[in-house]
Design an enzyme around this catalytic site. Structure first.
Site, PDB file in Angstrom:
ATOM      1  CB  THR A  28      -0.902  -0.024   1.253  1.00 51.30           C
ATOM      2  OG1 THR A  28      -1.771  -1.151   1.152  1.00 51.30           O
ATOM      3  CG2 THR A  28      -1.741   1.232   1.380  1.00 51.30           C
ATOM      4  CB  SER A  30       2.725   7.106  -3.554  1.00 52.09           C
ATOM      5  OG  SER A  30       3.924   7.209  -2.826  1.00 52.09           O
ATOM      6  CB  THR A  31       6.517   3.209  -3.570  1.00 49.28           C
ATOM      7  OG1 THR A  31       6.848   4.440  -2.928  1.00 49.28           O
ATOM      8  CG2 THR A  31       7.683   2.725  -4.388  1.00 49.28           C
ATOM      9  CG  ASP A  83       4.070  -2.784   1.478  1.00 50.41           C
ATOM     10  OD1 ASP A  83       3.763  -1.695   0.944  1.00 50.41           O
ATOM     11  OD2 ASP A  83       3.515  -3.216   2.496  1.00 50.41           O
ATOM     12  N   GLY A  84       6.055  -0.797  -0.141  1.00 41.70           N
ATOM     13  CA  GLY A  84       6.884   0.385   0.079  1.00 41.70           C
ATOM     14  C   GLY A  84       7.325   0.485   1.529  1.00 41.70           C
ATOM     15  N   GLY A  97       3.745   2.271   7.693  1.00 37.80           N
ATOM     16  CA  GLY A  97       2.468   2.674   8.267  1.00 37.80           C
ATOM     17  C   GLY A  97       2.108   4.122   8.011  1.00 37.80           C
ATOM     18  N   GLY A  98       2.937   4.793   7.187  1.00 35.54           N
ATOM     19  CA  GLY A  98       2.605   6.169   6.829  1.00 35.54           C
ATOM     20  C   GLY A  98       1.230   6.265   6.180  1.00 35.54           C
ATOM     21  CD  GLU A 105       1.530  -1.502   4.429  1.00 34.54           C
ATOM     22  OE1 GLU A 105       1.393  -0.819   3.410  1.00 34.54           O
ATOM     23  OE2 GLU A 105       2.117  -1.084   5.436  1.00 34.54           O
TER      24      GLU A 105
HETATM   25  C1  5RP Z   1       1.485   2.250   4.151  1.00 29.56           C
HETATM   26  C2  5RP Z   1       2.948   2.077   4.092  1.00 29.56           C
HETATM   27  C3  5RP Z   1       3.637   2.574   2.869  1.00 29.56           C
HETATM   28  O1  5RP Z   1       4.303   1.520   2.264  1.00 29.56           O
HETATM   29  C4  5RP Z   1       4.604   3.644   3.277  1.00 29.56           C
HETATM   30  O2  5RP Z   1       3.892   4.656   3.967  1.00 29.56           O
HETATM   31  C5  5RP Z   1       5.319   4.252   2.074  1.00 29.56           C
HETATM   32  O3  5RP Z   1       4.410   4.974   1.311  1.00 29.56           O
HETATM   33  P1  5RP Z   1       4.840   5.749   0.007  1.00 29.56           P
HETATM   34  O4  5RP Z   1       5.271   4.726  -0.981  1.00 29.56           O
HETATM   35  O5  5RP Z   1       3.603   6.498  -0.417  1.00 29.56           O
HETATM   36  O6  5RP Z   1       5.964   6.687   0.380  1.00 29.56           O
HETATM   37  O7  5RP Z   1       3.582   1.552   4.963  1.00 29.56           O
HETATM   38  O8  5RP Z   1       0.987   1.856   5.395  1.00 29.56           O
END
Ligand code: 5RP
Length: 225
Positions: A28, A30-31, A83-84, A97-98, A105
């Site tokens: 989850t 943007s990446t 995952d990012g 968890g951002g 996840e």
């Molecule tokens: C979501 C996450 C995302 O992988 C994390 O926040 C990175 O997000 P982004 O790719 O938008 O920088 O842990 O719960």
């Protein structure tokens, strides 16, 4: 390279690890969303996989792209999760968890044979903690847990969405903990796990098998030995 281009470069490298017949955990953020788009393209071109999404947002994106999405109860094994991350340190420990999805996840990653983490260059840090550590808590306990978190040495705040509390896909709340620096991530992870009312924290220790970082010099790869 812009940060978006770095994320895309890492995502492109990650999807080369997906092969026919795999059960793939879809992260989850943007990446991860860029990676899901790439998986969607591959599926359109004939790739045969089943996906387990880590959030409602990813599930909806994947379904729109024609990716076959299933729940955890429908698979016996997850071959690979991509995952990012919000931070990754030299020991490949993560803060996630951002996007508020770290509970699902972590469950999906824990059931996966392999976890590939994708990110732009700025996510690599010497020490974890500049990014506020997300701690998912049950709403009933949130008031009582704020001082508990503070006692651990951070500045805690309940995550908001506009002027309303942010609720996770599991209908819990998130306390974002500003530590600045986490001296002992393993010890903090253990401590947080023992606090009643804490559902899950965003420290991912010993989860990442391969970290792919998009940089101006290409995609850097870090593998767990
Ligand atoms: C979501 C996450 C995302 O992988 C994390 O926040 C990175 O997000 P982004 O790719 O938008 O920088 O842990 O719960």
């Amino acid at each position: 390279m812009t940060e978006d281009e770095q994320k895309l470069a890492a995502a492109k490298e990650a999807v080369t690890h997906i092969t026919d017949g795999m059960v793939v955990g879809l992260g989850t953020g943007s990446t991860a969303a860029k990676m899901v788009d790439l998986v969607g393209e591959k599926v359109k071109n004939g790739l045969d996989i089943i996906a387990v999404p880590t959030s409602e947002a990813t599930a909806s994106q994947a379904k729109k792209l024609g990716i076959k999405v299933v729940g955890l109860d429908e698979v016996s094994v997850i071959d690979l999760t991509i995952d990012g991350t919000d931070e990754v340190d030299p020991q490949m420990r993560l803060i996630k968890g951002g996007g508020g999805a770290h509970l699902r996840e972590k469950i999906v990653a824990s059931l996966s044979d392999k976890m590939i983490v994708i990110a732009e260059n700025k996510k690599m840090v010497e020490k974890l903690g500049k990014f506020k550590l997300p701690v998912e808590v049950i709403p009933f306990a949130s008031g009582a847990l704020l001082p508990k978190m503070e006692a651990l040495g951070c500045q805690p705040s309940l995550r908001m969405q506009g002027d309303k509390l942010f609720y996770t896909d599991e209908n819990n709340l998130i306390i974002d903990c500003a530590f600045e620096q986490i001296e002992d991530p393993e010890e903090l992870a253990l401590t947080l796990s023992t606090i009643p009312g804490v559902v899950e924290h965003g420290l991912f220790i010993d989860y990442a098998d391969l970290v792919l970082i998009g940089t101006d010099e290409g995609v850097k790869q870090f593998e767990r030995s």
